[in-house]
Scaffold this motif. Structure first.
Motif, mmCIF file in Angstrom:
data_model
loop_
_atom_site.group_PDB
_atom_site.id
_atom_site.type_symbol
_atom_site.label_atom_id
_atom_site.label_comp_id
_atom_site.label_asym_id
_atom_site.label_seq_id
_atom_site.Cartn_x
_atom_site.Cartn_y
_atom_site.Cartn_z
ATOM 1 N N VAL A 1 0.816 -1.214 0.000
ATOM 2 C CA VAL A 1 0.000 0.000 0.000
ATOM 3 C C VAL A 1 0.850 1.265 0.000
ATOM 4 O O VAL A 1 0.531 2.243 -0.679
ATOM 5 C CB VAL A 1 -0.940 0.020 1.230
ATOM 6 N N GLU B 1 -2.800 -5.202 4.163
ATOM 7 C CA GLU B 1 -2.938 -5.761 2.815
ATOM 8 C C GLU B 1 -1.781 -6.705 2.503
ATOM 9 O O GLU B 1 -1.967 -7.737 1.862
ATOM 10 C CB GLU B 1 -2.990 -4.627 1.782
ATOM 11 N N ASP C 1 -12.386 8.308 2.980
ATOM 12 C CA ASP C 1 -12.368 7.789 1.618
ATOM 13 C C ASP C 1 -11.354 8.543 0.766
ATOM 14 O O ASP C 1 -11.038 9.712 1.027
ATOM 15 C CB ASP C 1 -13.753 7.914 0.988
ATOM 16 N N HIS D 1 -7.740 0.842 -0.631
ATOM 17 C CA HIS D 1 -8.673 0.417 -1.673
ATOM 18 C C HIS D 1 -8.499 1.201 -2.972
ATOM 19 O O HIS D 1 -8.860 0.729 -4.044
ATOM 20 C CB HIS D 1 -10.116 0.562 -1.176
ATOM 21 N N LYS E 1 -5.613 2.066 -4.366
ATOM 22 C CA LYS E 1 -4.450 1.535 -5.089
ATOM 23 C C LYS E 1 -3.744 2.616 -5.919
ATOM 24 O O LYS E 1 -3.351 2.386 -7.069
ATOM 25 C CB LYS E 1 -4.859 0.357 -5.970
#
Length: 487
Positions: A252, A279, A408, A461, A463
């Motif tokens: 990540v 991850e 987010d 998430h 990426k």
């Protein structure tokens, strides 16, 4: 992560100042007549340090901020120059050329010569390589700086005069794995300027991206001369059969996530020691649960390198134990006794740490500016990555309180670029580079300049790091991308 950022900072200080340390002083902005912050959001990456810049401005310092987006610090600046990302080396070389032509360095070094054509010998001037430096920057005229950086000639000249002719000065920038637009060359160019202006190493402040990065480096966590470095471990599939990852989530946090993923999946054994199922840990054959900082006694290094002991507040869950105990136990199982190690022994060892000595010889190291990654018709926009105040690395997104503020991924895009691409505020867009694609929500704003995207790196998430390539030589470059609405 130190190998992608902090290592290159130390290398620059060794090359230009002859020291093997990075002297950080949190109160260094105070009392300076002119402060130059180069493509760095210091109030977000180092909030306590950032407050000192605001305090200095309130006390009368001329605060000059150069960035591709209007950060909080930029909104408080005396001068704000909106630069093309990744071009600060050209700006710094231009200021050096200005200082040489104006003869500013002569009076600062007590040299009686009237023109820069009469260049003193190194032993007379105090820094080696003045002739080479002068030759390397002679083409960085105000007109050339405007062409390369997008900073208007008159703005450049005003800031160059303000900074070089001040009675005291400070340059600050950050370099780290999360930032893809500054690297070794930027630190070298800044050090060249400060050496020319006869400023000490403390006048160039380049704090480590994380205190843990700084601390790990200070206690000697680095490859031996014949050992594999991070590049050969993570970016060379087939170089390793087994890998032990401790407290890091390279899948990540490091650039070119696609190559790292291939490397990790090709391993015969991947062991991850961490406080969470990261991850990277999800790909591991074995996960060793470690205690978090609040669940153990330990030591932090702050931004200035001061060792700060702390005490355990909570018991760790399940089978989790402190990292040092895991390593000690593993060594015993493997038949390698590390001796009578306990926390007191380790702290005594830390207290006896001494900085490595350099030769203390000051040198100019000429740096040529070059755009490593060019925009093209296929990829016409530059993507800049960085940190936010609300998060640190990828771990802080696990915090419910921090995620309640920001949970987010997003991308900042200029109004001009959004209009041209038919993108509306808060809609998802697809960002495509030569390495891959990512879908992220857009925020249309006047904070970034036209032709530039800014994307924070914290959210696994998204990426974002899969869009980036990795630099093996300490250089850094924004990523050329194309954008389109995802409807």
């Amino acid at each position: 992560s130190a190998r992608l950022g902090y290592y290159w900072v130390l290398r620059a200080f060794e090359l230009t100042y002859g020291i093997k340390e990075n002297p950080i002083k949190l109160d260094s902005p105070l009392g300076k007549e002119a402060i130059l912050v180069v493509e760095s959001d210091i109030t977000s990456t180092h909030p306590i340090f950032g407050l000192k810049f605001l305090e200095a401005k309130a006390q009368g310092s001329n605060l000059i901020v150069v960035d591709s987006r209007r950060t909080k610090l930029a909104r408080h600046a005396s001068e704000f120059l909106k630069i093309r990302p990744g071009t600060s080396v050209a700006l710094l070389n231009g200021i050096i050329n200005y200082a040489l032509k104006e003869g500013v360095h002569m009076s600062l070094w007590g040299t009686a010569m009237e023109t820069t054509t009469q260049v003193p010998e190194p032993e007379e001037f105090g820094v080696e390589g003045l002739r080479e430096l002068e030759a390397s920057v002679k083409d960085y005229t105000p007109e050339k700086v405007e062409e390369l950086t997008g900073i208007r000639k008159e703005d450049f000249l005003r800031v160059a005069e303000l900074f070089t002719k001040a009675s005291s000065r400070l340059i600050c920038l950050t370099v780290g794995a999360a930032e893809n637009h500054k690297g070794l060359e930027t630190v070298l160019a800044a050090a060249n300027l400060m050496n020319l202006l006869n400023e000490p190493p403390e006048s160039l402040q380049v704090p480590a991206d994380y205190s843990n990065t700084f601390g790990a480096w200070k206690v000697g966590s680095r490859p031996l001369a014949d050992g594999l470095d991070l590049y050969r471990m993570l970016y060379g599939p087939g170089n390793l059969k087994a890998l032990y990852v401790m407290g890091e989530d390279p899948l990540v946090t490091m650039p070119d996530g696609g190559t790292i993923e291939k490397t990790l999946k090709a391993l015969e054994l991947l062991v991850v020691q961490d406080i969470r199922l990261s991850e990277t840990a999800k790909l591991a054959h074995l996960v060793l649960p470690a205690a978090a900082w609040v669940e153990k006694d330990g030591t932090f290094f702050n931004a200035e390198g001061l060792a700060q002991p702390f005490k355990k507040l909570l018991n760790p869950p399940g089978e989790a134990i402190p990292d040092w105990q895991i390593i000690r136990n593993l060594a015993r199982v493997m038949g390698s006794e590390l001796g009578n190690i306990d926390l007191a022994t380790l702290r005594a060892e830390i207290s006896n740490l001494r900085e490595e000595e350099g030769d203390r010889r000051r040198r100019f190291v000429p740096v040529e500016f070059s755009l490593k990654e060019q925009v093209s018709e296929e990829h016409p926009i530059l993507m800049v990555t960085g940190n936010l105040m609300q998060h640190s690395g990828a771990l802080s997104v696990m915090s419910k309180s921090l995620s309640s503020v920001l949970s987010d991924a997003f991308v900042l895009i200029s109004e001009e670029d959004a209009r041209r691409a038919g993108i509306e505020d808060h809609e998802f867009i697809e960002i495509t580079s030569r390495k891959g694609s990512a879908v992220i929500k857009a925020k249309v704003t006047d904070e970034v300049r036209e032709g530039v995207l800014f994307v924070p790196v914290h959210f696994a998430h998204a990426k974002v790091n899969y869009l980036e390539d990795v630099s093996m030589d300490g250089s850094a470059h924004p990523v050329p991308v194309r954008i389109a609405p995802r409807r």
